[in-house]
Design a protein around this motif. Structure first.
Motif, PDB file in Angstrom:
ATOM      1  N   HIS A 159       0.835  -1.207   0.000  1.00  0.00           N
ATOM      2  CA  HIS A 159       0.000   0.000   0.000  1.00  0.00           C
ATOM      3  C   HIS A 159       0.868   1.255   0.000  1.00  0.00           C
ATOM      4  N   SER A 195       0.718   3.915  -3.088  1.00  0.00           N
ATOM      5  CA  SER A 195       0.143   5.230  -2.800  1.00  0.00           C
ATOM      6  C   SER A 195       1.201   6.320  -2.674  1.00  0.00           C
ATOM      7  N   GLU A 228      -2.833  11.523  -1.344  1.00  0.00           N
ATOM      8  CA  GLU A 228      -4.067  11.326  -2.103  1.00  0.00           C
ATOM      9  C   GLU A 228      -4.000  11.938  -3.498  1.00  0.00           C
ATOM     10  N   TYR A 253      -3.874   2.260  -9.257  1.00  0.00           N
ATOM     11  CA  TYR A 253      -4.250   1.924  -7.882  1.00  0.00           C
ATOM     12  C   TYR A 253      -4.983   3.084  -7.214  1.00  0.00           C
ATOM     13  N   LYS A 254      -4.480   4.310  -7.393  1.00  0.00           N
ATOM     14  CA  LYS A 254      -5.131   5.464  -6.787  1.00  0.00           C
ATOM     15  C   LYS A 254      -6.519   5.696  -7.373  1.00  0.00           C
ATOM     16  N   ARG A 306      -9.156   3.147  -6.037  1.00  0.00           N
ATOM     17  CA  ARG A 306      -9.591   3.380  -4.656  1.00  0.00           C
ATOM     18  C   ARG A 306     -10.759   4.361  -4.593  1.00  0.00           C
ATOM     19  N   ARG A 353     -13.671  -5.134  -7.004  1.00  0.00           N
ATOM     20  CA  ARG A 353     -12.645  -4.698  -6.069  1.00  0.00           C
ATOM     21  C   ARG A 353     -12.635  -5.626  -4.855  1.00  0.00           C
ATOM     22  N   TRP A 392     -10.785  -2.982   0.739  1.00  0.00           N
ATOM     23  CA  TRP A 392     -11.530  -1.774   1.109  1.00  0.00           C
ATOM     24  C   TRP A 392     -10.705  -0.953   2.089  1.00  0.00           C
TER      25      TRP A 392
END
Length: 726
Positions: free
Chosen positions: A622, A626, A643, A656-657, A660, A723, A726
């Motif tokens: 992660h 990110s 973010e 990936y971003k 989400r 997905r 979470w």
């Protein structure tokens, strides 16, 4: 044809006359050992770890020597008494129950291979599950190793063999069992009846399967059936490494396959038993200069018990802690054996002495001294070296007594009901090193209370076991150097030192235990005498009128119950012995953090090594997706916040971003549009959506996310993915 023209595309290198100089090559040859060989901390670490490795090797040989000898003797027996005409397709096999500690199996099976190769036969093959996906691959790898891998016979030196034996040079894809049979018959030719001795020189073919549960059952079944048809001509022995139980082997093979195996079971030591031996005999000893604090040791054992059951893993974790303890700090060169202390102290620089003065444990020691001594400790380096030497000797004496008291406490409490303090030495070490158990632990008080009710035979047996522990300590310390008697200099005589621990402490305990043992063996355990008060109350009770004096009768009976009986001789000695044990444990079980300069010998920085020892792959993935600059350390991936999204990020990070921000089901077309808008923000919508390069990059990023387990294809909607996180 020109030098840059070819039928296919390629990369062409033009050196332009550039040649690397010899000096540049010499700089590349510098390795870590050469760079650090002159540092005192590295020399001390290397010497201590080599000592630990030699002890580990010796313990490993002692632990598995009986097991390996039994297996080798079994293979020898098969090799000597093998009758090829009467076996009828039955394969002799051995099942080794290894336990679930998979990382430890490698060394165990390598030791088994070396022992079989030296004492029985050089024809040994070890096949892992990843090398045997099909029967063809399994047969090829087995035959190849038997023919080429372990062939160490010197045909010219052995009597009875012809020197013109053909050498087999075949490809791996040509290796079959029939090829193995031809090679074996050519290697061990049949001789005339006059040379029957040569028949005994035939060597068995040993096939080792170390990870039986990882194999495909159908592949192994076919392999066993193939071998059984050739076992009349080839002396094949199978050795299975089973991690769970023998029932796993019977469940994997049906009857027509298992009936072809003549199985003999061998049991290995459980992983937790071997782990306790490694910790108690190597790391939890006063002979090892490096020690772990209670929290660090608890972390190591928790990783073992809750993750992998790997003794190899816990050894490597302790090695990592040891490297972190020594690395770059020359004052840790004082973490050495007792006979190296003076040399290490003399090699310290002024900067190293100043670092030692800044240790947290030095302040309580300093507060006890008078003003003149305090000034000498800060101003006079020679005086400080002498004080440091004496304190380190004192610390070694404390460590000696600390481990001795832990083992004595383990002897006396391991058989008590409820096991309030634990059964093993490692459990006691964790508790005793984290707090003062003699003052704060309720479990310790409960254990002492239970000792006061032990039977005579059980207490005598415990004292005998305690004497064995003390004798082993004294035998190991026959060559220990006593405390150095240095000439008094400046105000050295004013320093308060306690030299009542160490060897003298152990010898005193031994003398007292022998005395108590002799007294307990000769003590009487009968109690028949009461006090005069009890006898008088009995006479008074008889004279009381039961009808008119019930109140007086009640008083007399209450007084009779309050009178204590005279203790037996054994009970009196037992109370004295338990009180003596309390004094010993109060003196010897003080936690390490109460000692001066304990930071030199004990590693306590758990937070710095916990991330490396206990991995968190999901958190690392992660973080990498990110915030990739955390690992890449490049300026192009720098973001204002975790973010935000930038077109300079790797494609998988952008995908990936974006994923989400979606819900449970993600539309691939919408995902592609968002990806293209981030990657090519300046282009028109129609151009970037039709750009094949962007589509390929997006497809690759989605495939990588699917491989990492973040998404999966959806059966409900063909153009959607689901997905998973979470």
């Amino acid at each position: 044809m020109e030098s840059t023209v070819s039928v296919s595309k390629g990369v062409f290198l033009f050196p332009n006359g550039f040649k690397r100089t010899k000096k540049y090559k010499k700089k590349l040859k510098c390795n870590l050992n050469e760079c650090l060989s002159k540092d005192p901390w590295y020399e001390t670490f290397k010497r201590n770890w080599e000592l630990i490795e030699s002890q580990l090797k010796e313990l490993h040989e002692q632990t598995y020597s009986v097991l390996l000898n039994d297996i080798v003797n079994y293979v020898k027996l098969i090799n000597q008494e093998y009758e090829y005409d009467t076996l009828e397709g039955i394969i002799s096999s051995a099942t080794l129950l290894t336990g679930v500690n998979q990382p430890d199996h490698v060394n165990q099976f390598l030791a088994l291979i070396n022992k079989i190769s030296e004492e029985v036969t050089p024809h040994v093959a070890m096949i892992n599950s990843q090398d045997a996906q099909t029967v063809k691959h399994l047969v090829e790898n087995t035959v190849w190793q038997l023919i080429h891998g372990q062939d160490v016979l010197d045909n010219s030196a052995d009597e009875g063999f012809d020197n013109d034996i053909p050498q087999f040079k075949i490809k791996k894809n040509q290796c079959t069992v029939k090829t193995l049979l031809n090679w074996y018959e050519a290697k061990y030719k049949k001789h005339s009846p006059k040379k029957q001795k040569c028949a005994n020189l035939k060597k068995a073919l040993v096939i080792i399967i170390p990870d039986f549960e990882s194999f495909n059952c159908n592949v192994l079944q076919d392999f066993v059936m193939i071998i059984s048809s050739y076992v009349q001509f080839l002396p094949i022995v199978l050795i299975f490494g089973v991690a769970t139980s023998v029932s796993a082997l019977h469940k994997s093979f049906p009857y027509h396959v298992s009936s072809k195996l003549l199985i003999k079971v061998f049991h290995s030591h459980p992983s937790h038993v071997y782990m306790n031996q490694v910790l108690e005999k190597i790391f939890l000893t006063h002979t090892n200069p490096f020690h772990l604090s209670g929290k660090a040791f608890e972390l190591m054992t928790d990783v073992f018990l809750f993750y992998d059951f790997s003794v190899t893993g816990i050894i490597q974790s302790i090695k990592y802690c040891m490297i972190d303890h020594y690395f770059g700090d020359n004052i840790k060169s004082l973490c050495c054996p007792r006979d190296k202390i003076e040399e290490a102290v003399n090699n310290l620089t002024i900067y190293d002495l100043e670092n030692i003065r800044q240790l947290l444990s030095f302040r309580p020691f300093l507060e006890v001294q008078d003003c003149e001594t305090k000034i000498g400790l800060f101003k006079d380096d020679d005086f400080f070296r002498e004080v440091l030497t004496k304190e380190l000797y004192k610390l070694h004496d404390y460590i000696h007594s600390f481990y001795l008291c832990i083992r004595l406490l383990s002897v006396f409490v391991k058989d008590l009901p409820k096991n309030t303090l634990g059964k093993t030495v490692r459990e006691l070490y964790i508790k005793c090193s984290m707090e003062s158990v003699t003052n704060n632990a309720q479990s310790y008080r409960d254990a002492i209370q239970l000792l006061k009710f032990q039977s005579q035979m059980q207490l005598i047996e415990s004292i005998k076991n305690a004497l064995k522990e003390i004798n082993s300590f004294l035998q190991a310390d026959t060559l220990v150097k006593p405390l150095r008697s240095t000439p008094s200099k400046n105000n050295l005589h004013n320093i308060s030192l306690k030299n009542d621990l160490g060897l003298d402490f152990a010898k005193t305990i031994r003398i007292h235990l022998l005395t108590f043992l002799r007294q307990l063996e000769n003590a009487s355990n009968e109690t028949s005498v009461l006090t005069n008060t009890v006898m008088d109350t009995e006479n008074d009770v008889e004279n009381v009128n039961l009808l008119g004096n019930r109140y007086k009768l009640k008083e007399k009976l209450l007084k009779a119950t309050r009178v204590e009986k005279i203790q037996s001789e054994y009970e009196m000695i037992r109370l004295r012995f338990v009180s003596y044990l309390e004094e010993v444990f109060t003196k010897g079980l003080q936690p390490p953090h109460t000692q001066t300069f304990h930071e030199i010998m004990f590693f306590s920085d758990v937070s710095s090594v916990k991330k490396q020892i206990v991995g968190s792959p999901r958190g690392a993935i992660h973080t990498a997706l990110s915030n990739p600059i955390h690992y890449l350390q490049c300026s192009c991936c720098r973001l204002d916040s975790t973010e935000s999204i930038s077109d300079s990020l790797p494609d998988v990070c952008i995908a990936y971003k974006l994923h989400r921000e979606c819900g449970k089901h993600i539309n691939l077309y919408d995902w592609l549009q968002a990806f293209a808008a981030v990657v090519s923000p300046d282009e028109d919508d129609e151009c970037r959506y039709q750009d094949i390069t962007i589509q390929v990059r997006f497809t690759r990023a989605v495939s990588e996310l699917q491989f990492l387990g973040f998404i999966k294809t959806s059966k409900r909607k063909t153009d959607h993915v689901m997905r998973l996180t979470w």
